[in-house]
Design a protein around this motif. Structure first.
Motif, PDB file in Angstrom:
ATOM      1  N   GLY A 265      45.790  13.477  10.311  1.00  0.00           N
ATOM      2  CA  GLY A 265      45.340  12.235  10.930  1.00  0.00           C
ATOM      3  C   GLY A 265      43.850  12.147  11.135  1.00  0.00           C
ATOM      4  O   GLY A 265      43.371  11.317  11.911  1.00  0.00           O
ATOM      5  N   ASP A 266      43.071  12.971  10.439  1.00  0.00           N
ATOM      6  CA  ASP A 266      41.614  12.937  10.537  1.00  0.00           C
ATOM      7  C   ASP A 266      41.053  13.315   9.170  1.00  0.00           C
ATOM      8  O   ASP A 266      41.808  13.504   8.208  1.00  0.00           O
ATOM      9  N   LEU A 267      39.729  13.423   9.070  1.00  0.00           N
ATOM     10  CA  LEU A 267      39.078  13.866   7.844  1.00  0.00           C
ATOM     11  C   LEU A 267      38.554  15.275   8.051  1.00  0.00           C
ATOM     12  O   LEU A 267      37.782  15.525   8.986  1.00  0.00           O
ATOM     13  N   ALA A 268      38.951  16.187   7.202  1.00  0.00           N
ATOM     14  CA  ALA A 268      38.501  17.581   7.271  1.00  0.00           C
ATOM     15  C   ALA A 268      37.533  17.839   6.125  1.00  0.00           C
ATOM     16  O   ALA A 268      37.763  17.407   4.988  1.00  0.00           O
ATOM     17  N   GLU A 269      36.452  18.557   6.425  1.00  0.00           N
ATOM     18  CA  GLU A 269      35.476  18.871   5.389  1.00  0.00           C
ATOM     19  C   GLU A 269      36.058  19.875   4.405  1.00  0.00           C
ATOM     20  O   GLU A 269      36.689  20.857   4.787  1.00  0.00           O
ATOM     21  N   VAL A 270      35.815  19.615   3.113  1.00  0.00           N
ATOM     22  CA  VAL A 270      36.294  20.476   2.030  1.00  0.00           C
ATOM     23  C   VAL A 270      35.144  21.320   1.482  1.00  0.00           C
ATOM     24  O   VAL A 270      35.284  22.514   1.254  1.00  0.00           O
TER      25      VAL A 270
ATOM     26  N   ALA B 193      23.743   3.486  16.624  1.00  0.00           N
ATOM     27  CA  ALA B 193      23.485   3.095  18.012  1.00  0.00           C
ATOM     28  C   ALA B 193      24.653   2.298  18.584  1.00  0.00           C
ATOM     29  O   ALA B 193      25.075   2.507  19.729  1.00  0.00           O
ATOM     30  N   HIS B 194      25.196   1.380  17.792  1.00  0.00           N
ATOM     31  CA  HIS B 194      26.300   0.527  18.259  1.00  0.00           C
ATOM     32  C   HIS B 194      27.535   1.364  18.604  1.00  0.00           C
ATOM     33  O   HIS B 194      28.241   1.059  19.579  1.00  0.00           O
ATOM     34  N   LEU B 195      27.781   2.413  17.825  1.00  0.00           N
ATOM     35  CA  LEU B 195      28.990   3.213  18.011  1.00  0.00           C
ATOM     36  C   LEU B 195      28.755   4.457  18.858  1.00  0.00           C
ATOM     37  O   LEU B 195      29.690   5.229  19.101  1.00  0.00           O
ATOM     38  N   GLY B 196      27.517   4.662  19.297  1.00  0.00           N
ATOM     39  CA  GLY B 196      27.224   5.825  20.122  1.00  0.00           C
ATOM     40  C   GLY B 196      27.255   7.142  19.372  1.00  0.00           C
ATOM     41  O   GLY B 196      27.520   8.194  19.956  1.00  0.00           O
ATOM     42  N   ILE B 197      26.983   7.095  18.071  1.00  0.00           N
ATOM     43  CA  ILE B 197      26.925   8.315  17.253  1.00  0.00           C
ATOM     44  C   ILE B 197      25.482   8.816  17.272  1.00  0.00           C
ATOM     45  O   ILE B 197      24.564   8.064  16.920  1.00  0.00           O
ATOM     46  N   PRO B 198      25.240  10.054  17.672  1.00  0.00           N
ATOM     47  CA  PRO B 198      23.854  10.545  17.737  1.00  0.00           C
ATOM     48  C   PRO B 198      23.159  10.507  16.382  1.00  0.00           C
ATOM     49  O   PRO B 198      23.755  10.836  15.357  1.00  0.00           O
ATOM     50  N   ARG B 199      21.912  10.090  16.415  1.00  0.00           N
ATOM     51  CA  ARG B 199      21.084  10.089  15.209  1.00  0.00           C
ATOM     52  C   ARG B 199      20.727  11.535  14.871  1.00  0.00           C
ATOM     53  O   ARG B 199      20.258  12.266  15.728  1.00  0.00           O
ATOM     54  N   PRO B 200      20.970  11.977  13.628  1.00  0.00           N
ATOM     55  CA  PRO B 200      20.729  13.390  13.323  1.00  0.00           C
ATOM     56  C   PRO B 200      19.247  13.743  13.360  1.00  0.00           C
ATOM     57  O   PRO B 200      18.385  12.907  13.071  1.00  0.00           O
ATOM     58  N   ALA B 201      18.974  14.996  13.698  1.00  0.00           N
ATOM     59  CA  ALA B 201      17.585  15.460  13.757  1.00  0.00           C
ATOM     60  C   ALA B 201      16.911  15.344  12.399  1.00  0.00           C
ATOM     61  O   ALA B 201      15.709  15.103  12.311  1.00  0.00           O
ATOM     62  N   GLY B 202      17.667  15.504  11.338  1.00  0.00           N
ATOM     63  CA  GLY B 202      17.103  15.430   9.990  1.00  0.00           C
ATOM     64  C   GLY B 202      17.288  14.086   9.333  1.00  0.00           C
ATOM     65  O   GLY B 202      17.453  14.010   8.110  1.00  0.00           O
TER      66      GLY B 202
ATOM     67  N   LEU C 262      32.027   6.990   8.845  1.00  0.00           N
ATOM     68  CA  LEU C 262      33.247   6.654   8.109  1.00  0.00           C
ATOM     69  C   LEU C 262      34.484   6.934   8.959  1.00  0.00           C
ATOM     70  O   LEU C 262      35.411   6.120   8.998  1.00  0.00           O
ATOM     71  N   ARG C 263      34.512   8.073   9.637  1.00  0.00           N
ATOM     72  CA  ARG C 263      35.657   8.393  10.506  1.00  0.00           C
ATOM     73  C   ARG C 263      35.892   7.281  11.530  1.00  0.00           C
ATOM     74  O   ARG C 263      37.023   6.871  11.779  1.00  0.00           O
ATOM     75  N   ARG C 264      34.804   6.809  12.144  1.00  0.00           N
ATOM     76  CA  ARG C 264      34.934   5.751  13.149  1.00  0.00           C
ATOM     77  C   ARG C 264      35.405   4.451  12.524  1.00  0.00           C
ATOM     78  O   ARG C 264      36.249   3.743  13.095  1.00  0.00           O
ATOM     79  N   LEU C 265      34.862   4.114  11.373  1.00  0.00           N
ATOM     80  CA  LEU C 265      35.265   2.873  10.715  1.00  0.00           C
ATOM     81  C   LEU C 265      36.736   2.922  10.324  1.00  0.00           C
ATOM     82  O   LEU C 265      37.471   1.938  10.505  1.00  0.00           O
ATOM     83  N   LEU C 266      37.177   4.056   9.807  1.00  0.00           N
ATOM     84  CA  LEU C 266      38.586   4.169   9.425  1.00  0.00           C
ATOM     85  C   LEU C 266      39.495   4.063  10.636  1.00  0.00           C
ATOM     86  O   LEU C 266      40.545   3.418  10.587  1.00  0.00           O
TER      87      LEU C 266
END
Length: 222
Positions: free
Chosen positions: A48-53, A158-167, A182-186
């Protein structure tokens, strides 16, 4: 099964690996964007989520005569010295292409038309990558949040409260944070908008870009 589970339970969606990809480039005056870095984060439905491959990142040496401008350095932090020892773009993109050994795939990018065009320009060295359809997180976000004044990556974070990455404005950090987006949009769209890969393609899909057709020279009639 809840609405989010409907998408993650879709057999076609579950089969696909989603390769979230980002390029950084130079902006020479009067020329198209020249890619000098690529980052990719491959994810797949799991529980039920996205796992990194897997993930991939590399700098790419620009062609001779393409300068690294002060604006480019301010934007990305990538300097001429960093690119001096980087492998050529065709070698890097071929190595990324070699990772695509377990189809099917979808490429995912923010404003995917840019990535599609850059990949098309390198398609001789990445035939598998160049044939993969894309999903555009801008299109998905516009469908979910039509009243936002902008659907830029920073605005959506900013709208979704996802931190902006340092890089930010480096390829892999941008690919990673786009995967978070993408996880949030899905999840949010799964409640009302998409319940299958077909739905995602209909709303956010983009076909691979083909290079302009250049007719071969025809011999003279006389």
């Amino acid at each position: 099964m809840d609405d989010r589970g409907a998408l993650y339970g879709d057999a076609a969606f579950a089969r696909h690996t989603l390769v979230v990809i980002d390029f950084e480039g130079l902006t020479p005056q009067g020329r198209p964007l020249v890619p000098v870095e690529v980052g990719a984060c491959a994810v797949k439905a799991s529980g039920g989520d996205l796992a990194e491959v897997w993930r991939f990142e590399s700098l790419m040496a620009p062609p001779a005569g393409v300068p690294v401008t002060p604006w480019d350095v301010r934007q990305t932090g990538i300097t001429e010295a960093m690119l001096a020892t980087a492998p050529p773009a065709e070698q890097v993109i071929a190595a990324l292409d070699d990772r695509l050994t377990e189809p099917p795939y979808r490429l995912v990018a923010h404003h995917a038309a840019t990535e599609a065009a850059l990949i098309a320009g390198l398609r001789s060295w990445c035939p598998r990558l160049a044939a993969v359809p894309l999903l555009d997180t801008v299109r998905l976000a516009r469908h979910l949040y039509p009243r936002l004044p902008s659907h830029s990556l920073d605005t959506l974070l900013a709208h979704l409260g996802i931190p902006r990455p340092a890089g930010r404005h480096r390829a892999l950090p941008d690919a990673e944070v786009t995967a978070r987006l993408l996880r949030r949009l899905l999840a949010e769209g799964g409640r009302t908008r998409w319940r299958s890969l077909h739905d995602l393609d209909a709303i956010g899909g983009l076909a691979p870009k083909r290079p302009p057709h250049r007719p071969s020279e025809q011999p003279g009639l006389f």
